[in-house]
Design a protein around this motif. Structure first.
Motif, PDB file in Angstrom:
ATOM      1  N   GLU A   1       8.259   0.524  -0.652  1.00 45.28           N
ATOM      2  CA  GLU A   1       8.108  -0.453   0.424  1.00 45.28           C
ATOM      3  C   GLU A   1       8.017  -0.454   1.772  1.00 45.28           C
ATOM      4  O   GLU A   1       8.912  -1.023   2.594  1.00 45.28           O
ATOM      5  N   THR A   2       7.103   0.393   2.243  1.00 45.96           N
ATOM      6  CA  THR A   2       6.943   0.808   3.775  1.00 45.96           C
ATOM      7  C   THR A   2       5.681   0.533   4.108  1.00 45.96           C
ATOM      8  O   THR A   2       5.591   0.339   5.609  1.00 45.96           O
ATOM      9  N   HIS A   3       4.567   0.339   3.447  1.00 46.05           N
ATOM     10  CA  HIS A   3       3.429   0.422   4.207  1.00 46.05           C
ATOM     11  C   HIS A   3       2.717  -1.036   3.430  1.00 46.05           C
ATOM     12  O   HIS A   3       2.419  -1.049   2.078  1.00 46.05           O
TER      13      HIS A   3
ATOM     14  N   ASP B   1      11.912  -8.425  12.622  1.00 49.40           N
ATOM     15  CA  ASP B   1      13.181  -7.612  12.050  1.00 49.40           C
ATOM     16  C   ASP B   1      12.587  -6.794  10.845  1.00 49.40           C
ATOM     17  O   ASP B   1      13.197  -5.802  11.030  1.00 49.40           O
ATOM     18  N   LEU B   2      11.876  -7.155  10.202  1.00 47.64           N
ATOM     19  CA  LEU B   2      11.258  -6.235   9.135  1.00 47.64           C
ATOM     20  C   LEU B   2      10.326  -5.069   9.676  1.00 47.64           C
ATOM     21  O   LEU B   2      10.666  -3.666   9.167  1.00 47.64           O
ATOM     22  N   LEU B   3       9.489  -5.236  10.869  1.00 47.33           N
ATOM     23  CA  LEU B   3       8.677  -4.343  11.280  1.00 47.33           C
ATOM     24  C   LEU B   3       9.797  -3.315  12.073  1.00 47.33           C
ATOM     25  O   LEU B   3       9.809  -2.060  12.231  1.00 47.33           O
ATOM     26  N   ALA B   4      11.034  -3.711  12.634  1.00 45.70           N
ATOM     27  CA  ALA B   4      12.013  -2.553  13.161  1.00 45.70           C
ATOM     28  C   ALA B   4      12.846  -1.758  12.215  1.00 45.70           C
ATOM     29  O   ALA B   4      13.091  -1.082  12.639  1.00 45.70           O
ATOM     30  N   THR B   5      12.894  -2.380  10.881  1.00 45.00           N
ATOM     31  CA  THR B   5      13.985  -1.874   9.827  1.00 45.00           C
ATOM     32  C   THR B   5      13.244  -1.330   8.514  1.00 45.00           C
ATOM     33  O   THR B   5      13.693  -0.470   8.196  1.00 45.00           O
ATOM     34  N   ARG B   6      12.317  -2.123   8.083  1.00 43.98           N
ATOM     35  CA  ARG B   6      11.800  -1.683   6.943  1.00 43.98           C
ATOM     36  C   ARG B   6      10.388  -1.541   6.530  1.00 43.98           C
ATOM     37  O   ARG B   6       9.916  -0.604   5.835  1.00 43.98           O
ATOM     38  N   ILE B   7       9.541  -2.243   7.449  1.00 40.58           N
ATOM     39  CA  ILE B   7       8.136  -1.841   7.349  1.00 40.58           C
ATOM     40  C   ILE B   7       7.627  -0.658   8.367  1.00 40.58           C
ATOM     41  O   ILE B   7       7.816  -0.874   9.616  1.00 40.58           O
ATOM     42  N   HIS B   8       7.086   0.402   7.526  1.00 42.73           N
ATOM     43  CA  HIS B   8       6.611   1.228   8.779  1.00 42.73           C
ATOM     44  C   HIS B   8       5.141   1.173   9.290  1.00 42.73           C
ATOM     45  O   HIS B   8       4.788   1.305  10.477  1.00 42.73           O
ATOM     46  N   ALA B   9       4.340   0.718   8.212  1.00 41.62           N
ATOM     47  CA  ALA B   9       3.034   0.497   8.956  1.00 41.62           C
ATOM     48  C   ALA B   9       2.436  -0.985   8.169  1.00 41.62           C
ATOM     49  O   ALA B   9       2.908  -1.405   6.990  1.00 41.62           O
TER      50      ALA B   9
ATOM     51  N   ASP C   1       0.860  -1.051   0.042  1.00 42.70           N
ATOM     52  CA  ASP C   1      -0.129  -0.016  -0.109  1.00 42.70           C
ATOM     53  C   ASP C   1       0.881   1.259  -0.011  1.00 42.70           C
ATOM     54  O   ASP C   1       0.345   2.440   0.032  1.00 42.70           O
ATOM     55  N   SER C   2       2.109   1.279  -0.122  1.00 42.68           N
ATOM     56  CA  SER C   2       3.152   2.152  -0.175  1.00 42.68           C
ATOM     57  C   SER C   2       2.725   3.275  -0.916  1.00 42.68           C
ATOM     58  O   SER C   2       2.964   4.560  -0.617  1.00 42.68           O
ATOM     59  N   ARG C   3       2.285   3.159  -2.107  1.00 39.87           N
ATOM     60  CA  ARG C   3       1.811   4.115  -2.986  1.00 39.87           C
ATOM     61  C   ARG C   3       0.892   5.185  -2.542  1.00 39.87           C
ATOM     62  O   ARG C   3       0.943   6.518  -2.793  1.00 39.87           O
ATOM     63  N   GLN C   4       0.018   4.670  -1.849  1.00 36.63           N
ATOM     64  CA  GLN C   4      -0.863   5.428  -1.138  1.00 36.63           C
ATOM     65  C   GLN C   4      -0.450   6.267  -0.109  1.00 36.63           C
ATOM     66  O   GLN C   4      -1.125   7.343   0.286  1.00 36.63           O
ATOM     67  N   HIS C   5       0.492   5.930   0.396  1.00 39.40           N
ATOM     68  CA  HIS C   5       1.355   6.840   1.561  1.00 39.40           C
ATOM     69  C   HIS C   5       2.640   7.634   0.972  1.00 39.40           C
ATOM     70  O   HIS C   5       3.380   8.132   2.150  1.00 39.40           O
ATOM     71  N   ALA C   6       2.997   7.737  -0.196  1.00 36.77           N
ATOM     72  CA  ALA C   6       4.148   8.482  -0.789  1.00 36.77           C
ATOM     73  C   ALA C   6       4.051  10.020  -0.156  1.00 36.77           C
ATOM     74  O   ALA C   6       3.098  10.714  -0.126  1.00 36.77           O
ATOM     75  N   GLY C   7       5.433  10.360   0.293  1.00 35.55           N
ATOM     76  CA  GLY C   7       5.417  11.632   0.857  1.00 35.55           C
ATOM     77  C   GLY C   7       4.973  11.825   2.264  1.00 35.55           C
ATOM     78  O   GLY C   7       4.915  12.706   2.910  1.00 35.55           O
ATOM     79  N   HIS C   8       4.242  10.595   2.697  1.00 33.72           N
ATOM     80  CA  HIS C   8       3.729  10.870   4.364  1.00 33.72           C
ATOM     81  C   HIS C   8       4.947  10.236   5.216  1.00 33.72           C
ATOM     82  O   HIS C   8       6.089   9.645   4.672  1.00 33.72           O
ATOM     83  N   MET C   9       4.604  10.558   6.298  1.00 31.61           N
ATOM     84  CA  MET C   9       5.601  10.079   7.488  1.00 31.61           C
ATOM     85  C   MET C   9       5.747   8.437   7.122  1.00 31.61           C
ATOM     86  O   MET C   9       5.033   7.846   6.892  1.00 31.61           O
ATOM     87  N   GLY C  10       6.980   8.212   7.229  1.00 28.65           N
ATOM     88  CA  GLY C  10       7.433   6.617   7.218  1.00 28.65           C
ATOM     89  C   GLY C  10       7.627   6.172   5.884  1.00 28.65           C
ATOM     90  O   GLY C  10       8.285   5.288   5.575  1.00 28.65           O
ATOM     91  N   ASP C  11       7.424   7.227   4.866  1.00 29.53           N
ATOM     92  CA  ASP C  11       7.946   6.835   3.405  1.00 29.53           C
ATOM     93  C   ASP C  11       9.319   7.332   3.300  1.00 29.53           C
ATOM     94  O   ASP C  11       9.635   8.245   3.345  1.00 29.53           O
TER      95      ASP C  11
END
Length: 96
Positions: free
Chosen positions: A46-48, A76-84, A31-41
């Motif tokens: 590949e963040t949401h 480990d992915l939640l700690a380093t690569r996945i924001h949401a 779902d990262s495209r929907q959150h582009a430019g938001h916090m965590g992007d």
């Protein structure tokens, strides 16, 4: 399993959940495209993510326990690569 930097994160998530929870249904959505430019992007695209999973491993467990099981597999992915990560986890006997 260690993911390489060229492997799409959604594939890594699906592989880990499949190995750990043997789901009868699994859908991982980026779902990262929907959150582009938001916090965590972080700009990787590949963040949401959203996960819809059905597994007998969830039988007799409440919503929080099910989410904790998933979070443990992906820690480990939640700690380093996945924001949401949005999770919809069901046991086979749950009403649809």
């Amino acid at each position: 399993m260690n993911a390489t930097s060229t492997e799409p994160l959604a594939d890594t998530i699906a592989d880990r959940l499949t190995r750990a929870l043997a789901p009868s249904h699994l859908a991982v959505s980026n779902d990262s495209r929907q959150h582009a430019g938001h916090m965590g992007d972080d700009g990787t695209g590949e963040t949401h993510f959203s996960v819809a999973i059905e597994s007998a491993a969830f039988s007799g467990r409440n919503r929080v326990e099910r989410q904790r099981m998933i979070n443990h597999v992906l820690a480990d992915l939640l700690a380093t690569r996945i924001h949401a990560l949005a999770i919809r986890a069901r046991a086979p006997e749950d009403a649809r």
